[in-house]
Motif scaffolding. Structure first.
Motif, PDB file in Angstrom:
ATOM      1  N   TYR A   1      43.985  -4.366 -25.992  1.00  0.00           N
ATOM      2  CA  TYR A   1      42.933  -3.727 -26.141  1.00  0.00           C
ATOM      3  C   TYR A   1      41.511  -4.475 -25.315  1.00  0.00           C
TER       4      TYR A   1
ATOM      5  N   LEU B   1      49.640   9.413 -32.713  1.00  0.00           N
ATOM      6  CA  LEU B   1      50.104   8.312 -33.054  1.00  0.00           C
ATOM      7  C   LEU B   1      51.836   8.096 -33.136  1.00  0.00           C
TER       8      LEU B   1
ATOM      9  N   TRP C   1      48.215   7.173 -27.736  1.00  0.00           N
ATOM     10  CA  TRP C   1      49.223   6.333 -28.061  1.00  0.00           C
ATOM     11  C   TRP C   1      49.736   5.296 -29.021  1.00  0.00           C
ATOM     12  N   HIS C   2      47.903   4.786 -28.991  1.00  0.00           N
ATOM     13  CA  HIS C   2      48.089   3.835 -30.148  1.00  0.00           C
ATOM     14  C   HIS C   2      47.197   3.726 -30.801  1.00  0.00           C
TER      15      HIS C   2
ATOM     16  N   ASP D   1      43.280   2.916 -29.618  1.00  0.00           N
ATOM     17  CA  ASP D   1      42.757   3.626 -28.703  1.00  0.00           C
ATOM     18  C   ASP D   1      41.419   4.618 -28.763  1.00  0.00           C
TER      19      ASP D   1
ATOM     20  N   ALA E   1      52.834  -1.016 -23.178  1.00  0.00           N
ATOM     21  CA  ALA E   1      53.016  -1.407 -24.320  1.00  0.00           C
ATOM     22  C   ALA E   1      52.939  -2.851 -24.405  1.00  0.00           C
TER      23      ALA E   1
ATOM     24  N   GLY F   1      53.367   7.967 -29.462  1.00  0.00           N
ATOM     25  CA  GLY F   1      53.761   6.975 -29.355  1.00  0.00           C
ATOM     26  C   GLY F   1      54.492   6.196 -30.318  1.00  0.00           C
ATOM     27  N   ALA F   2      54.141   5.997 -31.440  1.00  0.00           N
ATOM     28  CA  ALA F   2      55.324   4.747 -32.383  1.00  0.00           C
ATOM     29  C   ALA F   2      57.169   5.613 -32.099  1.00  0.00           C
TER      30      ALA F   2
ATOM     31  N   GLY G   1      45.402   0.167 -25.598  1.00  0.00           N
ATOM     32  CA  GLY G   1      46.476  -0.701 -25.071  1.00  0.00           C
ATOM     33  C   GLY G   1      47.039  -0.614 -23.807  1.00  0.00           C
TER      34      GLY G   1
ATOM     35  N   GLU H   1      57.150   4.311 -28.247  1.00  0.00           N
ATOM     36  CA  GLU H   1      57.920   2.233 -28.413  1.00  0.00           C
ATOM     37  C   GLU H   1      58.803   1.494 -28.768  1.00  0.00           C
TER      38      GLU H   1
END
Length: 492
Positions: free
Chosen positions: A282, A41, A136-137, A140, A310, A44-45, A276, A48
């Motif tokens: 989703y 995560l 990533w999300h 997921d 994203a 991924g954050a 995502g 984004e």
């Protein structure tokens, strides 16, 4: 002071070589090295957050938690200033220019060796978990190594080698799930193998030259090899080696390659997703065919390339996710002109619609039915038919890169009853959040499209009320006269 400019020769070299691209990004100050990030995560954050910039920097993750220091993951590669020049329609035209300049594919060249063969892991040595696979999300359903990858397969009935970009997740140490929408080229090819009672040979690369990433993410005609398209773009043949298990070709300078076979879903499938996706939802999860990995090839200190989806609300998604909105705008512009639609003055993707949902086309109206011609072609041509939703046709006095101007045209030049077409039964996919449950269950992957003709009605366009607007040339003259005297002009 760091220069932000990249000369054409250097840009071309960066297109052809991932590591060269990263070197150039460092030289012009467009790369940010991030050490110690968690693949669960946190990466991924950070990614984004970077999309809040219109042209985000390349993020190069190293010393990733749980992995060797020099196993790296790079994001925002194809959206970087290294590879892009200009803004707005200027950039769309630049894409079109490059497509025309190198329109002839150059056949790929098979060679005996390359950096990808620095490490070859076979059979019991195969361990997919040895490489970073970010989640990533937050929702997921697994870890995904494939978001800017190439999935390579060969048509059993011809010499056609196809390379496309699909999402790839890790199921276990020797198994990958690959989500491929029905109707995509890789789906057509694998079904041919299954119809013969054979497993489909397949290769996945998760690090390759940016030109290859762009070709794999674009819409190529059937029987056209993306290796050859990329070769045409960089002006030389893509060099490939053949896999020791399947004989499939893959770039000899690829970073990490997974090679194996995909049984039919009746023989073996696993739950894939949820994930995502770029529309922001989703929307797809279920049993999918898997790739049984028999060999892994990788360079020393490998670099994975990723571009996780994203929501298409961030400025940076115009370049990065969903195969690049502006690159697809260029493809649609070319398709419209190839279909004989005259007077195209611009093609754009409205923010919020990502690369596919909302197409805006500016035309110089030349005859009755001209706007409808443009709209119907856009609804059905190869670069825009999959997963579309809204097509807006406007006059050429509208700045289609300005959402307010587009919506002004819709508000003042569109009559919902007489200036709309709604078309049913058009190709969509499982990631479409508006695909009804019953169609999803039945595999009916179709939706409807609306074409909005926000143009002056051709029959009385000369009598249409004039626009209340200061003449641009006069506005520029006034701005020059008052520059340095009126403070707000300094900020324009």
């Amino acid at each position: 002071m760091v220069s932000k400019s990249v000369d054409p020769a250097t840009r071309l070299a960066a297109q052809a070589d991932l590591r060269k691209c990263l070197e150039v990004a460092e030289a012009i100050g467009e790369i940010e090295v991030i050490e110690g990030a968690d693949p669960h995560l946190e990466m991924g954050a950070l990614y984004e957050l970077s999309l809040q910039k219109a042209i985000p920097p390349i993020l190069l993750f190293r010393k990733i938690k749980g992995f060797p220091d020099d196993y790296r993951v790079a994001v925002n590669v194809r959206s970087s200033k290294v590879l892009n020049e200009g803004f707005g329609l200027e950039l769309v035209q630049a894409y079109r220019k490059h497509r025309r300049k190198n329109s002839e594919p150059i056949p790929h060249e098979v060679v005996a060796a390359g950096p990808v063969l620095e490490n070859v892991l076979m059979d019991n040595q195969v361990d997919i978990f040895a490489f970073p696979a970010p989640k990533w999300h937050g929702h997921d359903g697994g870890s995904y190594i494939g978001t800017e990858c190439m999935v390579i397969a060969k048509d059993p009935d011809s010499d056609w080698v196809n390379a496309g970009t699909y999402r790839v997740s890790v199921r276990d140490g020797k198994t990958l799930s690959i989500f491929i929408e029905p109707g995509k080229h890789a789906d057509t090819i694998r079904k041919k193998w299954w119809a013969r009672g054979q497993h489909c040979p397949m290769v996945v690369t998760v690090g390759q030259a940016p030109a290859l990433g762009a070709a794999a993410a674009s819409t190529q005609p059937e029987n056209v090899c993306e290796f050859d398209t990329a070769g045409g773009r960089i002006g030389r043949a893509i060099r490939v080696v053949k896999g020791r298990v399947t004989g499939l070709p893959f770039p000899n300078d690829a970073e990490i390659v997974y090679e194996g076979f995909m049984p039919s879903p009746q023989e073996l499938s696993m739950i894939e997703g949820p994930f995502g996706e770029w529309p922001g939802y989703y929307a797809s999860c279920g049993p999918e065919p898997v790739l049984q990995v028999k060999a892994i090839y990788h360079r020393n200190d490998p670099i994975q390339v990723a571009q996780p989806p994203a929501r298409p609300i961030y400025p940076g998604t115009y370049f990065g996710t969903a195969g690049s909105a502006l690159l697809r705008a260029a493809s649609l512009w070319d398709d419209l002109e190839a279909a004989g639609v005259p007077g195209i003055k611009g093609v754009w993707k409205l923010p919020g619609g990502g690369a596919r949902f909302i197409n805006v086309i500016a035309i110089e109206q030349m005859h009755a039915g001209h706007a409808k011609m443009a709209g119907l072609v856009a609804a059905g041509c190869g670069s825009s038919t999959y997963l579309g939703r809204i097509i807006i046709i406007v006059d050429d006095d509208i700045d289609i890169t300005n959402p307010a101007e587009v919506m002004w045209a819709v508000a003042t030049r569109w009559d919902p009853k007489t200036a709309s077409d709604i078309i049913d039964g058009v190709w969509t996919g499982y990631i479409d959040p508006m695909l009804p449950p019953e169609r999803r269950a039945n595999g009916d992957l179709t939706n409807s499209r609306i074409i909005i003709y926000a143009v002056r009605p051709y029959a009385w366009k000369d009598q249409f009320p004039k626009v209340n607007k200061v003449d641009p040339a006069y506005a520029a003259e006034v701005a020059r006269k008052w520059a340095g005297k009126v403070k707000f002009l300094d900020d324009l």
